[in-house]
Design an enzyme around this catalytic site. Structure first.
Site: not given
Length: 636
Positions: A118, A160-162, A231, A508, A534
């Site tokens: 992202d 991670c995010d997805k 992150c 986002e 985010s």
């Protein structure tokens, strides 16, 4: 002169059409061979062809799935880059798990569905695929699981995010198999550098002449302290790791480990052992995921001050597991009752990094406080084969807890109780609960804000954030960020960003929200949008406004100069967002904004996702595919 595209060295002509084939014989049995499916037999042939010893062919088979990306040389150098550090090193975790399976007489298989970043797609057309990717990847993961019909269990590795939510959906959607999740961990802080959230605002700060070109170039280069891991902040990646552990699908103290460290590799080894034990005991995902585990995930999310994107992912995990999806009322009730206990980027107040949260005790340390407050369902089962309550009793007196918390003080001079606090200390430090859900004439079906991350100095002594300011309406993120870079949006304004809801993929808007955090006076500008944020977003940023503009929602009728009032009570977690200068009837009759036009870059794949998730409950339902609801809608 011959073209180099059409010429080759002589060595390519060294060829053969036959080879000896694998040595040995398949361990077939005269009694069972006549009844074997051809696929089971040919699978053994393929195993031998790939080099597996026929003598070891009868071991139990376990599937390792991951989001691995890039091509990494044995020395760690890149042959081909991945999309992000979060999936760059997870192959090492897969290797650790695979060798453990093999050492115990099992046969490991591995498959991959890589994932996007992202951060890499923010502000680009790539963001139009971001949220939709989650469902696609979950489907492919589940198809890979079913396509190895001889597997006895599944170990997922994701960061991670997805990719991590997709993996959780896949594991939750495999109720009859033992499953376990190995989080990919986090990257280290970089010395004398900005964190990976702040560097994403370098362009905006440079455009506003707040930093030099040299500063931007240096900080942009050195933000990642290590080559692997998610992150350094409690964004969607880190929050998803925390939630996986709270669900009971990860070994205790598995979330947020520093990527590449021995303690990180050790987690993969022990997770493989845990999966072997789950299979032997006959314990499947159906036995672990329950309404109690979903409750624990919601509670732990609130205590960490987690990403608002988990309001999309936890309902989707529940749906995949065949459990009731938590509602807005459930989220609101939990957030009102659960204090935020963790001081971590981006929420503050001291902004510790995720690796420091790990050393302070991570998820089980937070859960000790939640246990003592009576907020957890302690009988929920976990991948250890024990209940959550039993796991916490172990953690409380464990050598691991004592040594790691001491290590944080030794390395960074930080008291772990300042990172993960008791409820009393958290109140003294000014920490408030995480998410406020709002209503109002701009959001009749709801909106949300991470109220714990609004700057304290714009909140009144009564705990209320109150902003009244003229609307600055933007129908694209590009126009919004251009206005911020030029300085034309001023303190006191209300940015209204419309047309970014599920209808175009619900991208986002971190490019905007991060700029508001780091540019001068940005905290005195409010943002209202039907898009999402985010996980590292902070400030008075209201998202998920529904109905969205593409569904005819009132947010799509706002015009420049309309007076917008945003009220957020950070103590009672109640709030509203309203247009004040126009009577309700006149506002309802106003047409949609004339500049609201569909982004031509929205791919057909995302338009299909938008239609399917809309038929399945939309964002408040987790943006899932509810097959029964979709089939019923198609039959109308």
């Amino acid at each position: 002169m011959p073209s180099p595209l059409l010429t080759s060295p002589d060595s390519i002509y060294t060829l053969r059409t036959t080879a000896a084939g694998p040595a040995g014989s398949l361990p077939l049995n005269a009694a069972t061979l006549p009844g074997m499916a051809s696929g089971d037999l040919f699978g053994m042939t393929q195993n031998a062809g790939m080099g597996w010893s026929p003598a070891a062919m009868l071991g139990k088979q376990f599937l390792i799935l991951s989001t691995q990306g890039g091509i990494r040389a044995p020395d760690g150098s890149p042959i081909a880059l991945g999309y992000h550090t979060g999936h760059w090193e997870v192959g090492l975790l897969m290797e650790e798990a695979a060798r453990t399976f093999t050492a115990h007489g099992a046969i490991p298989f591995a498959g991959y569905v890589s994932d996007p970043c992202d951060g890499r797609t923010n502000g680009t057309a790539g963001m139009l695929d971001s949220l939709a990717y989650r469902n696609d990847a979950a489907i492919v993961f589940r198809r890979l699981i079913r396509s190895l019909p001889t597997r006895r269990g599944v170990l997922g590795v994701a960061t991670c995010d997805k990719g991590l939510p997709a993996m959780l959906l896949a594991l939750a959607g495999s109720p009859d198999l033992p499953t376990i999740l190995v989080p990919g961990g986090v990257t280290l802080l970089s010395q004398d550098a900005e964190d990976t959230g702040k560097v994403q605002t370098l362009a905006t700060r440079f455009a506003r002449e707040e930093i030099t070109l040299e500063h931007a170039a240096e900080m942009g280069c050195k933000a990642c302290g290590s080559p692997g891991g998610g992150c350094q902040f409690m964004g969607t990646a880190a929050t998803s790791q925390v939630v996986a552990e709270a669900l009971g699908l990860t070994l205790p103290h598995g979330a947020l480990a520093p990527s590449g460290a021995p303690i990180w590799r050790d987690l993969a080894r022990r997770s493989a052992l845990a999966l072997l034990a789950l299979e032997k005991a006959g314990t499947t995902t159906r036995d672990l995921l329950s309404p109690d585990s979903i409750h624990n995930a919601l509670v732990t999310h609130a205590a960490f001050g987690g990403s608002t994107n988990l309001t999309l992912h936890i309902p989707a995990i529940a749906h995949a597991a065949g459990l009731p999806r938590p509602t807005v009322d459930d989220w609101a009730r939990i957030n009102r009752s659960v204090p935020r206990l963790v001081d971590v980027l981006p929420n503050g107040p001291q902004h510790y990094a995720t690796v420091q949260v790990f050393l302070a005790g991570g998820v089980p340390e937070v859960m000790l406080h939640l246990r003592d407050a009576g907020l957890l369902k302690l009988d929920a089962r976990t991948v250890t084969g024990r209940t959550l309550g039993e796991n916490l009793a172990w953690w409380e007196t464990s050598e691991r807890r004592t040594r790691l918390r001491a290590k944080l003080t030794e390395l960074d001079g930080i008291d772990p109780d300042e990172v993960i606090m008791s409820p009393t200390r958290a109140r003294e430090r000014g920490l408030t609960s995480t998410i406020t859900f709002l209503r109002g004439n701009l959001a009749p079906e709801g909106a949300l804000v991470k109220s714990t991350a609004i700057a304290p100095d714009v909140i009144g002594a009564d705990g209320v954030y109150l902003h009244e300011g003229p609307a600055r309406v933007f129908t694209t993120e590009a126009r919004a960020i251009a206005a911020l870079k030029s300085g034309s949006v001023k303190a006191g304004d209300t940015m209204v960003l419309i047309g970014l809801g599920p209808g175009i993929g619900m991208p986002e808007t971190y490019q905007v929200t991060s700029a508001l955090k780091y540019v001068k006076e940005g905290k005195r500008i409010a943002l209202v949008t039907d898009g999402r944020f985010s996980g590292v977003s902070t400030g008075a940023c209201l998202g998920h406004v529904s109905p969205e503009a593409w569904a005819g929602g009132p947010i799509g009728k706002v015009r420049n100069g309309d007076l917008i009032r945003v009220r957020v009570d950070t103590r009672t977690l109640e709030g509203s967002v309203d247009v004040l200068n126009i009577p309700d009837a006149e506002f309802a009759a106003r047409p949609m904004h004339p500049d609201l036009t569909m982004d031509p870059r929205v791919p057909a794949d995302t338009r299909l996702w938008a239609a399917l998730q809309n038929a399945s409950g939309g964002p408040w339902g987790g943006c899932v595919y509810d097959v029964d609801a979709i089939v019923k809608r198609l039959g109308q």
